[in-house]
Structures are given as C-alpha cells and as structure tokens.
Design an enzyme around this catalytic site. Structure first.
Site, PDB file in Angstrom:
ATOM      1  N   GLU A 193      15.020 -24.058  -6.886  1.00 49.40           N
ATOM      2  CA  GLU A 193      14.629 -22.649  -6.982  1.00 49.40           C
ATOM      3  C   GLU A 193      15.832 -21.773  -7.384  1.00 49.40           C
ATOM      4  OE1 GLU A 193      12.060 -21.080  -7.270  1.00 49.40           O
ATOM      5  OE2 GLU A 193      12.495 -19.031  -6.675  1.00 49.40           O
TER       6      GLU A 193
ATOM      7  N   LYS B 126      15.859 -19.436 -10.709  1.00 49.60           N
ATOM      8  CA  LYS B 126      16.101 -17.987 -10.682  1.00 49.60           C
ATOM      9  C   LYS B 126      17.210 -17.625 -11.658  1.00 49.60           C
ATOM     10  CE  LYS B 126      13.374 -17.070  -9.301  1.00 49.60           C
ATOM     11  NZ  LYS B 126      12.087 -17.248  -8.721  1.00 49.60           N
TER      12      LYS B 126
ATOM     13  N   LYS C 143       4.600 -12.214 -15.649  1.00 46.31           N
ATOM     14  CA  LYS C 143       4.433 -12.296 -14.187  1.00 46.31           C
ATOM     15  C   LYS C 143       3.294 -13.239 -13.832  1.00 46.31           C
ATOM     16  CE  LYS C 143       5.405 -11.252  -9.965  1.00 46.31           C
ATOM     17  NZ  LYS C 143       6.548 -12.042  -9.440  1.00 46.31           N
TER      18      LYS C 143
ATOM     19  N   GLU D 267      16.168 -18.067 -15.406  1.00 45.26           N
ATOM     20  CA  GLU D 267      15.163 -17.082 -15.816  1.00 45.26           C
ATOM     21  C   GLU D 267      15.768 -15.730 -16.167  1.00 45.26           C
ATOM     22  OE1 GLU D 267      12.651 -17.197 -12.175  1.00 45.26           O
ATOM     23  OE2 GLU D 267      11.047 -16.775 -13.580  1.00 45.26           O
TER      24      GLU D 267
ATOM     25  N   ARG E 280       3.252   0.905  -7.105  1.00 37.56           N
ATOM     26  CA  ARG E 280       3.302  -0.112  -6.059  1.00 37.56           C
ATOM     27  C   ARG E 280       2.183  -1.124  -6.203  1.00 37.56           C
ATOM     28  NH1 ARG E 280       6.093   2.514  -1.249  1.00 37.56           N
ATOM     29  NH2 ARG E 280       4.938   1.210   0.169  1.00 37.56           N
TER      30      ARG E 280
ATOM     31  N   TRP F  18      -3.600  -2.100  -1.284  1.00 37.84           N
ATOM     32  CA  TRP F  18      -3.432  -3.409  -1.918  1.00 37.84           C
ATOM     33  C   TRP F  18      -3.840  -4.407  -0.856  1.00 37.84           C
ATOM     34  CZ3 TRP F  18      -0.671  -8.027  -2.114  1.00 37.84           C
ATOM     35  CH2 TRP F  18      -0.650  -8.643  -3.363  1.00 37.84           C
TER      36      TRP F  18
ATOM     37  N   CYS G 132       0.840  -1.199   0.000  1.00 40.34           N
ATOM     38  CA  CYS G 132       0.000   0.000   0.000  1.00 40.34           C
ATOM     39  C   CYS G 132       0.875   1.248   0.000  1.00 40.34           C
ATOM     40  CB  CYS G 132      -0.871   0.027   1.237  1.00 40.34           C
ATOM     41  SG  CYS G 132      -1.837  -1.460   1.473  1.00 40.34           S
TER      42      CYS G 132
ATOM     43  N   ASN H 229      -0.242   1.335   6.499  1.00 40.24           N
ATOM     44  CA  ASN H 229       0.436   0.232   5.801  1.00 40.24           C
ATOM     45  C   ASN H 229       0.899  -0.744   6.863  1.00 40.24           C
ATOM     46  OD1 ASN H 229       0.164   1.590   3.465  1.00 40.24           O
ATOM     47  ND2 ASN H 229       2.345   1.953   3.120  1.00 40.24           N
ATOM     48  N   GLY H 230       0.831  -2.029   6.571  1.00 42.78           N
ATOM     49  CA  GLY H 230       1.290  -3.033   7.528  1.00 42.78           C
ATOM     50  C   GLY H 230       0.122  -3.868   8.006  1.00 42.78           C
TER      51      GLY H 230
ATOM     52  N   HIS I 227      23.993 -40.337 -10.302  1.00 43.47           N
ATOM     53  CA  HIS I 227      23.166 -41.195 -11.169  1.00 43.47           C
ATOM     54  C   HIS I 227      23.026 -40.613 -12.570  1.00 43.47           C
ATOM     55  CE1 HIS I 227      22.235 -43.791  -7.808  1.00 43.47           C
ATOM     56  NE2 HIS I 227      21.965 -42.708  -7.085  1.00 43.47           N
TER      57      HIS I 227
HETATM   58  C1  F6R Z   1       9.544 -17.851 -11.265  1.00 47.97           C
HETATM   59  C2  F6R Z   1       8.155 -17.475 -11.359  1.00 47.97           C
HETATM   60  C3  F6R Z   1       7.188 -18.461 -11.915  1.00 47.97           C
HETATM   61  C4  F6R Z   1       5.930 -18.497 -11.054  1.00 47.97           C
HETATM   62  C5  F6R Z   1       4.862 -19.402 -11.677  1.00 47.97           C
HETATM   63  C6  F6R Z   1       3.639 -19.525 -10.790  1.00 47.97           C
HETATM   64  O1  F6R Z   1      10.318 -16.811 -10.778  1.00 47.97           O
HETATM   65  O2  F6R Z   1       7.785 -16.407 -10.991  1.00 47.97           O
HETATM   66  O3  F6R Z   1       7.751 -19.729 -12.001  1.00 47.97           O
HETATM   67  O4  F6R Z   1       6.286 -18.961  -9.794  1.00 47.97           O
HETATM   68  O5  F6R Z   1       4.482 -18.897 -12.922  1.00 47.97           O
HETATM   69  O6  F6R Z   1       3.070 -18.284 -10.553  1.00 47.97           O
HETATM   70  P1  F6R Z   1       2.052 -18.075  -9.384  1.00 47.97           P
HETATM   71  O7  F6R Z   1       2.753 -18.275  -8.103  1.00 47.97           O
HETATM   72  O8  F6R Z   1       1.530 -16.694  -9.570  1.00 47.97           O
HETATM   73  O9  F6R Z   1       0.965 -19.115  -9.555  1.00 47.97           O
END
Ligand code: F6R
Length: 599
Positions: free
Chosen positions: A475, A479, A594, A482, A27, A70, A2, A96-97, A498
């Site tokens: 993970e 990262k 996203k 990507e 934001r 938000w 927010c 906020n919070g 293996h």
């Molecule tokens: C990786 C990433 C994607 C999401 C995936 C699921 O950095 O952002 O792998 O994790 O597309 O997205 P959500 O969590 O929004 O269902």
C-alpha cells in the site's frame, strides 16, 4: 461527511441555510433538508440536490437548521434525510456522526412513532421526552446527551423555543458570530460569506445560540471558547485549511476510525455486533471465505485475511477482483465471497461478486457507500463509515476497511465457536486505542516532511514488510507511485533476496515495516541486507523495541497486530509530502479516477 448549518438572528433564515448547504456540497451528499422554526416547525427534506427541495417562497422565520446527508445508517431516502423530528413534529434535529447505542434506545422508545431508519431520530424522541419535564431546551438536550453514546455534532431546534442548541462529541462543530445573528456549522466553509469570526466547540460542549449571544457549557459549567478570525479563502476552507483533500483525509483518520467502530464493539466482553444477517450456522459451516477487491481495497483484504485466519480458523483466499473466478470445488452454502470496495461501484469487484452470486454463493459487500451497487446487490452490506473520500488516492478508507475486517474477524470467530476470549479482548482493546495511536503518528508530521524533502530525489523506492506489514508495504508503494509518479515497489521482505535485491543501490530508499504483527526480527535481517548494499533505510519500528538501531527510525505506538496499520500513516504522509515537493496534482493524479466503473 454530512454537513450542518444553523442560523438564528435578525435576517430571514431560509436563504442563509440554503446557501450554507450549497457551500457544504463539496463534502458529498445524497440528500438534504432544512427546518425553519418560530412558534411552529416546518421541515423540508428529500433525496437529491439542494435545489430540489420544495421550499416556500415567502418564509419569514429567522431561525433554522439545515443538513446535507451522506448515508451511514439507513439508505438514502426522503424519510432518512435530516432534519429528523419527534412524534409531535415540534422538535427537529440535525446530526453528524453515529449514535452507537441507537438500537437499544430505539427499543426503549418503542411507544414513539419512528419515521426513518436512522440513528439520529432517537435524539429527537429523547428531546421530546425531556421537554415534557422542562421548558429549557438546553437542559433537555444536555439530559439527552447523558443517554447517547458515540460521536455527534448536533443542532436542535423546537417550536416555541427561541434558540438553537448545539453539542459536540468527536465530530467537529463551529460557531459563527455574524453581524446580524449567530451560526453553527460543521466546518467554516458555509460561514465565510457571513462572518470570519468563529469559535470551535470542544468535546462535551453544549451551546445555546440566540440571535445575539452564544453561551457554552461543559460538564454543567459555563466555559469560554475563544473567538478566532479565519483567514482562509473558500477553497482552502473546503479542505479544512489543508492544501489538498488527501492531506485532510489522512488527518481525518482518527475520526474515521472512531466512526467505523462506534457502537460495534465491547472490549470487556471481547464481542462485536455488526448487525449482519449471516447466521452462526452458516458461518460455522464455512470451508472458505474469498476476499475480492482492487487496488488499495485489495491490500486491505490481504491484511483482513490474516486477521480472519488468526481469529476464526477459516481458510481465507484473497483475489484481485479482475482475476477472480469462483474456482473449482467451491460449494454454495460453504463459501462466502466478500467484496471490499470503498466506492461500492468498482466494475471489476462487481463482476466478481455477480459471478459468485450466479453460482449460488452468498456475498457480503464491505463498502463506504450506502446505496451503492455493491451494497444493493450483495446479500449483506457492512459499512466502513469513513465519510466521503474526495482525494483520488485512498487513505482513510484503507484504515477503516482494515478495522472493519478486524471486527468481522471477531464476529466470524465467535459464530464459529473459535473465539479465544483473551485474544479477542486484546484485539478489541487495540482497535479502541487505534484512533489515539494514529493521532500520535500524525503529530509527528513535521519529521516526515523533513524526511520527504531529504529523500524526494530517490531513483526508486522500495517498501518491505512481512505478515501484516506486507500489505502495508504494498500500500505504501502504491500511494507513492500514484501521486508522486516515482517508481515504487512493495515486497514481502523475505522476497528481496530472491530477485529485487539486484535493483537496490545507494539511490534506492527502502521503507521497512519493523513492527509487531510484521515479524520484526526477520525483517530487521532484511534491513541489514539492503543497508549493506548502501541503500538508505527508513524503518517504522515498534515503540517497545526502540528506534535506536536504525539510522532513520520512526516509532509506532504499541498496538499488537494493528501496528502495521499505524505504520501505514507514516507511509501516507511520506507519499503525500514527496509528491508535494514535486508539485504533483495530488488530489487528481494523471490517468486515475476515484471510481473505476469499467472492467
Ligand atoms: C488507490 C485507489 C485505488 C482503489 C481501487 C478500488 O489509492 O484508490 O487503487 O483502491 O480502484 O476502488 P474501490 O475501493 O472503490 O473499489
């Protein structure tokens, strides 16, 4: 997250508040509002865009506060938008919070008329009670702060009181010193068109802004907060001075984690309160919990499975949502499907949840987005409360998902009568210590930058870990691939021999999670395997065990089964800085979105 803006001075407040809110749009928000005050209070708020607010054309008040919301507590509705007011409509609050103890306070304030479902509204009613005993708004707010727990950046105004009272605890708040007045804001972005002279409030601060002066108290005594001159341009300011949203969000993790746990746990009792409608009878009758998700959220589920199984003695399966089928022998009433999704809109996860729902299986959505399709369609929603994530690569939401699943594990174990109190207390103590531990890793960023510069030329990168270190290895690799476009793979450390070991050369840096919760002794053996093939190893090692045995080792603060989650912050920083060396478009990597709303 927010946004807050407040102004008091010689100029008419409304245009300043509106342009301030517009500068906070980046934001993310689902509703907005402003309160204008002189001898009366006028509040304008609603869901939707700032431009949709029905504002007067001729306002002349010179003091007011504004907010972009938000949602975290309560859906995005007009009533839940800020500012919130007391019964008399004379006090207005933006916040906020999260007020962790708002449920208890609301019960205590049962004689007041509440108009929203938010945690914030209790503050307005508490200030109202205080103003019955004092005519000093600052003293009234200070007394209220003694009653509330959690995190807050607050702006409070009241009809007939000349000034804005601001307060901060674990949520940023900045004061602006302009030529014709003074401002508060959640970050410097909305201030830049008026002033570059700012001072940052610290935790425990309460400030009184008049048009000409700002006085700050902490613990009852007046304190000085130095004025700084901001050099950033507006674009840099939106990112809090960070070069990318991703880096900002990596650094926001301590705050995001505090929000995820605020008001939800009692480490002394070893208990949690998640406000879910899942009954103990239903949870204790479960044969299986199915976790479904994609990408980073899937990795969070792999971590969560282990926590659930450790604490709650229940079978947990994890499936990539696009591959999910209910499976044979799953009985409605004895199966719970949990969809984990930052956005709450991922089509694959939604499809899996709908499939489960069609067969009569109960569903729970774990998401960051109040009002999202997954939150609305599931039988229950559990929010991770991380604040908006703008960088395409998920970072802070991974940490918040894992910690939320840790809390869920305690709740499920408790309901099933399986809770080992000392195990729960230890886990919850570690959960409470997590923000501080993550901060310690963030404080070592300069060493990770050197590392990234040294290794950015690697042919490929391997990430290994066992147990809870395994999802973190997966993970870490995701990262890096990507955002740097390098070839990166994560493996359960024991699987290396293996097959993947054939690919390991001197040009393949291996990042290893060698912490508690990741079977460090066995993983150390795998580290030796790759070292003997000439691969450079970067080890993330429990502080207690010591990093000396590794050529390149980074310490991870002692935190039991949460150590791999802390180690992940090194991997996020590593991925970020490798991609930065390569000048990749980090916040918007090629081919990625996203929110993936197609199957
Ligand atoms: C990786 C990433 C994607 C999401 C995936 C699921 O950095 O952002 O792998 O994790 O597309 O997205 P959500 O969590 O929004 O269902």
């Amino acid at each position: 997250m927010c946004g807050i803006i407040g102004y008091i001075g010689e100029a008419v407040a409304q245009p300043r508040l509106v342009s301030g809110l517009q500068n906070l749009e980046y934001r993310g928000y689902d509703s907005a509002g402003i309160a204008l005050v002189d001898d009366d209070l006028a509040v304008f708020k609603r869901t939707g865009l700032i431009g949709d607010l029905a504002l007067p054309e001729d306002s002349d008040q010179t003091c007011g506060i504004g907010h972009t919301r938000w949602s975290t507590h309560g859906k995005p509705t007009d009533a839940n938008a800020h500012p919130h007011t007391d019964c008399s409509g004379r006090v207005a609050v933006v916040h906020n919070g999260i007020i962790g103890n708002y449920d208890d306070l609301r019960t205590e304030l049962s004689e007041h008329t509440f108009r929203s479902e938010t945690d914030t509204e209790v503050v307005a009613h508490l200030v109202e009670e205080q103003l019955a005993t004092t005519d000093d708004l600052r003293a009234a707010v200070a007394a209220v702060l003694d009653r509330i727990e959690g995190s807050y950046a607050l702006g409070v105004v009241a009809a007939g009181y000349d000034g804005i009272v601001a307060a901060r605890q674990n949520s940023p708040l900045v004061v602006g010193h302009g030529g014709d007045g003074t401002f508060i804001a959640s970050d410097v972005t909305p201030l830049l068109e008026h002033t570059r002279e700012v001072s940052y409030l610290e935790d425990g601060d309460v400030a009184l802004l008049t048009g000409t002066e700002v006085t700050v108290w902490n613990d009852g005594a007046v304190v000085e907060r130095p004025t700084q001159t901001i050099q950033w341009d507006a674009d840099a300011a939106e990112k809090g001075g960070y070069a990318h949203y991703m880096l900002k969000e990596i650094h926001e993790q301590p705050q995001a984690l505090r929000q995820a746990i605020a008001g939800r746990l009692d480490p002394v009792e070893g208990s949690v309160d998640l406000d879910l409608s899942l009954s103990p009878a239903f949870l204790s009758g479960l044969d299986e919990i199915q976790l479904v998700a994609c990408g980073t959220s899937y990795h969070a589920c792999l971590y969560g499975k282990q926590l659930l199984e450790l604490l709650a003695d229940v079978r947990v399966t994890v499936e990539v949502a696009s591959e999910y089928t209910v499976g044979r022998g799953r009985t409605p009433g004895r199966t719970l499907v949990v969809g984990v999704s930052q956005s709450g809109e991922t089509a694959d996860t939604l499809r899996a949840l709908r499939m489960a729902d069609r067969t009569g299986i109960r569903t729970l959505g774990v998401t960051n987005t109040v009002g999202s399709t997954i939150a609305r369609e599931c039988d229950d929603a559990l929010y991770i409360q991380a604040g908006p994530e703008i960088g395409v690569a998920a970072t802070k939401t991974f940490a918040s998902q894992v910690v939320t699943l840790a809390l869920l594990s305690v709740a499920v174990a408790d309901a099933r009568g399986e809770l080992d109190p000392s195990q729960a207390r230890t886990l919850l103590e570690h959960v409470e210590a997590l923000p501080g531990a993550v901060q310690q890793v963030l404080d070592r960023e300069s060493a990770v930058i050197e590392l990234a510069e040294a290794y950015a030329g690697g042919d490929a990168f391997f990430f290994i870990g066992r147990r809870m270190g395994c999802p973190v290895a997966l993970e870490g690799a995701l990262k890096l691939k990507e955002i740097s476009y390098d070839h990166a793979e994560g493996f359960p450390a024991g699987e290396l021999k293996h097959g993947p070991l054939a690919l390991v050369t001197e040009g393949t840096p291996v990042l290893a999670v060698v912490t508690d919760g990741a079977r460090p002794e066995e993983t150390h053996n795998n580290v030796k395997e790759v070292q003997s093939r000439g691969a450079p190893v970067i080890a993330l090692v429990s502080e207690a065990a010591g990093v000396e045995e590794f050529e390149v080792g980074f310490p991870v603060p002692a935190l039991g089964v949460l150590e791999p989650l802390v180690a992940n912050v090194y991997l996020q920083l590593f991925a970020y800085h490798v991609a930065n060396v390569k000048e990749r478009p980090i916040d918007k990597p090629r081919n990625l979105a996203k929110s993936v709303t197609v199957e």
